[in-house]
Structures are given as structure tokens and as C-alpha cells.
Motif scaffolding. Structure first.
Motif, short mmCIF file in Angstrom:
data_model
loop_
_atom_site.label_atom_id
_atom_site.label_comp_id
_atom_site.label_asym_id
_atom_site.label_seq_id
_atom_site.Cartn_x
_atom_site.Cartn_y
_atom_site.Cartn_z
N THR A 32 0.85 -1.20 0.00
CA THR A 32 0.00 0.00 0.00
C THR A 32 0.88 1.25 0.00
O THR A 32 0.89 2.02 0.96
N PRO A 33 1.65 1.46 -1.07
CA PRO A 33 2.51 2.65 -1.13
C PRO A 33 1.69 3.93 -1.12
O PRO A 33 0.53 3.95 -1.54
N GLY A 34 2.31 4.98 -0.61
CA GLY A 34 1.63 6.28 -0.51
C GLY A 34 2.23 7.08 0.62
O GLY A 34 2.80 8.15 0.42
N HIS A 35 2.11 6.56 1.84
CA HIS A 35 2.75 7.20 2.99
C HIS A 35 4.27 7.09 2.85
O HIS A 35 5.01 8.02 3.14
N THR A 36 4.74 5.93 2.41
CA THR A 36 6.11 5.70 1.96
C THR A 36 6.03 4.85 0.69
O THR A 36 4.99 4.29 0.37
N GLY B 12 0.10 3.67 8.01
CA GLY B 12 -0.13 5.05 7.58
C GLY B 12 -0.80 5.11 6.22
O GLY B 12 -0.67 6.10 5.51
N SER B 13 -1.53 4.07 5.87
CA SER B 13 -2.27 4.06 4.60
C SER B 13 -3.69 4.56 4.84
O SER B 13 -3.94 5.76 4.88
N SER C 81 -3.79 2.77 -3.58
CA SER C 81 -3.53 1.76 -2.55
C SER C 81 -4.73 1.50 -1.66
O SER C 81 -5.05 0.34 -1.35
N VAL C 82 -5.39 2.56 -1.24
CA VAL C 82 -6.52 2.35 -0.32
C VAL C 82 -7.66 1.63 -1.04
O VAL C 82 -8.39 0.85 -0.43
N ARG C 83 -7.78 1.88 -2.32
CA ARG C 83 -8.80 1.17 -3.09
C ARG C 83 -8.46 -0.31 -3.22
O ARG C 83 -9.35 -1.17 -3.11
N SER D 192 -10.56 -3.48 -1.51
CA SER D 192 -11.06 -4.51 -2.43
C SER D 192 -10.64 -5.91 -1.99
O SER D 192 -11.31 -6.89 -2.32
N GLU D 193 -9.54 -6.01 -1.24
CA GLU D 193 -9.07 -7.30 -0.78
C GLU D 193 -9.54 -7.63 0.64
O GLU D 193 -9.20 -8.68 1.18
N SER D 194 -10.32 -6.72 1.23
CA SER D 194 -10.77 -6.90 2.61
C SER D 194 -12.28 -7.06 2.65
O SER D 194 -13.01 -6.59 1.76
#
Length: 451
Positions: free
Chosen positions: A107-111, A131-132, A159-161, A165-167
Motif C-alpha cells: 500500500t505505497p503512498g505514505h512511503t 499510515g495508509s 492503494s486504499v482502493r 477490495s481485498e478486505s
């Protein structure tokens, strides 16, 4: 599946102990790991795995030390160029922890190398998002490098999408940041619990259908963050040693006086009202209280890695040492006691006035300046006409810009103004500390400029 939440309100973060009643996984432990060990002891479980969601930018991790102490497997993204042994984990890997199945999701984004973990036990599922995905927002995307911010913001949107989607919609969500942490990038909701389904309905990162709009809005609303963040990722990459939380032997009066005469940083932990009424000349005020503002502002304002001496009660000093260890400030000295005159009889005791808005309106001459030490974004939203804005975290570097004459110093609540007043007095200025809520200014008769 049982989840124990280990709060660190001083930094706005959470760590987690997840277990099946026998063995446990710890995610994103803070450096003072005794709290985690106690949680495991209380739950009668054995820690077998410790995992990081990312190389943290806002605190020094306890992951390496906790893994060594407990013999646990230490899971860190294989793409992180760390200088210690760990078990690499990467996107899609599944780890078994007793009866728990732990899946890593990139889940890249915060790092760039951020991971989230989906933990499943029978039909129950929990998502640990670091931190996502936060409650109502996402982790900020400007902590790596300015040139990376736009790309990381786009990554965060995607990433959050992918994560949701996997949860499962009913999965409980457990972020590390977003409880007052400067690592949050947007309007975090202030909730204490949530699910993936609730975030799908309310989180702006998931409800905004326009990626370009999301990127523009998120970046436009990023505000200043503590300067000590620059030191956290290098410390975590190198592998921090365990924290030393012992209270040192109290300095005698002669040594404390020598340090003040030499211009060293001596920090008074008493509440700001007590400090204003009497304090040793040359000390600075960082009220400990519950510690919620202390760690962030001390680490942000004072020069990094210079020797500190803490002055206060044994309990406040002990708590402050613990809090400071979380951001890599180790081994401060201490002068134990709350009576300035007894702590260093060879140092003058001084004071400055504290007032509220009504008193300012009655007493302040028009030619005396108001100094607003809030952040620039706060000042732009509303401020006193003619007020000079020098944010607290910039004050030491901008003392040459401080107006001459008596200064009426204010902030949002009185805390930052108390720190600023003490720094200014130490530098030779004549100050009045406005110990008042800015939200009450207008109702008290103070005119404000809005927008």
C-alpha cells in the motif's frame, strides 16, 4: 482473534498486539516495548512475530528490540534497505501466526514501500493499515521527498482502493496513525474504531471519484510537520537500540547553575502558570502535563541532539524521559524538584505576566506588538489585526525578526505561547504570555481578520 490496542497519545499513534489466545503478532511497536510485553503477559500469550507496516517517520521503532527480547520473527518489507537482520516480507506473502493468517498487501503512498496486513481467523478479519487508510483520511504523502509527493499521493489513492477490495466490508480497521499524529494528511474523523465498510462510505480518499481532485486537495491541505521527523527514518533504518528509561541522579545546584550560565538547554516541566510566576533565569518552559504536546513541540523547537536537562518532579521527569526516547532523544540529565529557588540558589529567579483576552484589551498599549506563534495556516484562517506571525517551530531561527518592545504572545491554547514566551525571555525580550484559547478571542471582544 483478540486485538489489544496500545495507545501512544503523546504522538497520536497506536501499536497492536493480535493473538489467538496462545501466540501473538505485534504490529508497529513504539520504542518503549515494556508496554507491549505487559499486554502480552496480561493476555497470557507468547509473542512470536513482530511486523512493521513501514519505516516510520514520526517515531523510533521498538520492533527490532522487541523481536530480540522475545525471540520473535521480525517482519520488515524486503525492499527496505535496512542495516539489520530481519525476515523480508513482500506483497502477497502470507504468514501463519498460530491460528492467524497474516497477508501482506503493498500500500505505497505514505512511503514507497508501505505494507498493510490483513489478518484472518476463521470468519473474522482485521486490517492493520499503518499510515495508509486512516479513520476518515489517509497518511500524509510528503515525508519522503518533495519530488515524490505527487506520485506518492497518486499511489495512496490507488492503494486504499486496492486494500478495501481485498478486505471484507465487516473487517475492523486498525491504523497506526491518525489519532493526533502529524502523519495524518487530511480531516481525520477522530473516531476510535471503524470498519472497512464505514470507511468506504465516509473516507474522502474512497468517496472522491476524481483522482486529480483528490491529489490537488490533499497536497493543498498539507501543513507543517515536526522537524525531528527528518531523523526518524535514518534511525529506524539503522536499527535503534533499546530505550534507557532510567531517571538519572539529580544534578546539584552548582552544576545546574553552571549549565544555565553556559547557555545549555534546561527544560522546566511544570505547568506554564507555575513557570510564569517563578522560574530560574535561562530555563525554558515545556509543560509536561499529560505529555500530549510536550514531546512533539520539544523535539520540533529545540536544536537536535544538544544536551538537555529536565527540571521537575520525579514523576514528570520519568514520564518525559520515556516520551523523549520515542523520538530518539536519549539520556537527558535531570534536576529533581519543583522549587526553583532550592534547585539552584546561585541563579536568579524571574517571572513574567500571564493574562487573558479581556486583560489584553484593557491594558495593552496600541504600540505594543502581538506575536502569534501558531502555524501559518492557522494564522491565515484568522488572526488579530497587525499581529506578527512567527510560528513557534521557526522562532529560534528567526529571533532577529522579533519586534522590539514588550510582546504579547499568543497561540491556539496557551501551550505554544508559553514555550515561546520562555524562549523570548531567555533571549532578552519583555513578554506577556496570553494564556487563553484563541477560539474565545472574538467572544471576549477581540477583533479578528478572517480569511
Amino acid at each position: 482473534m483478540q486485538v489489544s490496542v496500545i495507545e501512544t497519545p503523546q504522538l497520536g499513534d497506536r501499536s497492536y498486539l493480535i493473538h489467538d489466545g496462545s501466540v501473538a503478532l505485534v504490529i508497529d511497536p513504539q520504542r518503549d516495548t515494556d508496554r507491549v510485553v505487559k499486554a502480552a503477559t496480561d493476555a497470557a500469550v507468547r509473542i512470536t512475530h513482530v511486523a512493521e507496516t513501514h519505516v516510520h517517520n514520526d517515531y523510533v521503532t521498538g520492533g527490532l528490540g522487541l523481536a530480540a527480547e522475545t525471540g520473535a520473527v521480525y517482519l520488515v518489507n524486503g525492499a527496505d534497505n535496512v542495516q539489520f537482520d530481519r525476515q523480508p516480507i513482500t506483497d502477497g506473502d502470507v504468514i501463519t501466526v498460530g491460528a492467524l493468517s497474516v497477508k501482506a498487501v503493498a500500500t505505497p503512498g505514505h512511503t514507497h514501500t508501505h505494507l498493510s496486513y490483513i489478518v484472518t481467523h476463521d470468519e473474522e478479519q482485521a486490517v492493520f493499515s499503518g499510515g495508509s487508510l486512516l479513520y476518515g483520511s489517509v497518511g500524509r504523502t510528503d515525508l519522503v521527498h518533495a519530488d515524490d509527493t505527487v506520485k506518492l499521493t497518486r499511489d495512496q489513492y490507488a492503494s486504499v482502493r486496492r486494500l478495501v477490495s481485498e478486505s471484507a466490508s465487516a473487517a475492523s480497521l486498525y491504523p497506526t496513525h491518525g489519532f493526533g499524529s502529524f502523519c495524518s494528511s487530511g480531516p481525520a474523523s477522530g473516531a476510535s474504531a471503524s470498519t472497512i465498510g464505514e470507511q468506504l462510505d465516509s473516507n474522502h480518499a474512497l468517496t472522491d471519484p476524481d483522482e486529480e481532485h483528490f491529489v490537488r486537495e490533499l497536497i493543498a491541505n498539507l501543513t507543517a510537520y515536526p522537524s525531528y521527523y527528518a531523523h526518524m527514518s535514518p534511525a529506524n533504518t539503522a536499527g535503534p537500540r533499546p530505550a534507557d528509561l532510567k531517571v538519572p541522579e539529580s544534578l546539584n545546584a552548582e552544576e545546574l547553575g553552571r549549565r544555565l550560565a553556559g547557555g545549555e538547554w534546561v527544560v522546566d516541566l511544570r505547568n506554564r502558570v507555575a513557570f510564569a510566576s517563578n522560574h530560574l533565569q535561562g530555563t525554558v518552559s515545556f509543560e509536561y502535563g499529560d505529555g500530549s504536546s510536550f514531546t512533539t513541540f520539544l523535539g520540533w523547537v529545540l536544536p537536535w541532539k544538544e544536551q538537555l536537562t529536565l527540571v521537575g518532579s520525579h514523576q514528570d521527569v520519568e514520564n518525559a524521559i520515556r516520551d523523549l526516547s520515542r523520538i530518539g532523544i536519549d539520556s537527558p540529565d535531570a534536576a529533581l524538584g519543583t522549587d526553583p529557588a532550592q534547585l539552584a540558589s546561585n541563579v536568579p529567579v524571574t517571572s513574567y505576566p500571564q493574562m487573558g483576552w479581556e486583560e489584553m484589551l484593557e491594558i495593552r498599549p496600541e504600540d505594543e506588538n502581538v506575536l502569534d506563534v501558531r502555524r501559518v495556516d492557522e494564522y491565515r484562517a484568522s488572526h488579530l489585526p497587525g499581529a506578527v506571525n512567527i510560528p513557534l517551530h521557526e522562532l529560534l531561527g528567526r529571533l532577529g525578526e522579533v519586534p522590539a518592545g514588550r510582546l504579547w504572545v499568543h497561540c491556539g491554547s496557551g501551550y505554544r505561547a508559553g514555550v515561546a514566551a520562555s524562549l523570548l525571555e531567555r533571549a532578552g525580550h519583555n513578554v506577556v504570555h496570553l494564556n487563553a484559547m484563541f477560539a474565545d478571542a472574538e467572544a471576549s471582544g477581540v477583533s479578528l481578520v478572517h480569511g
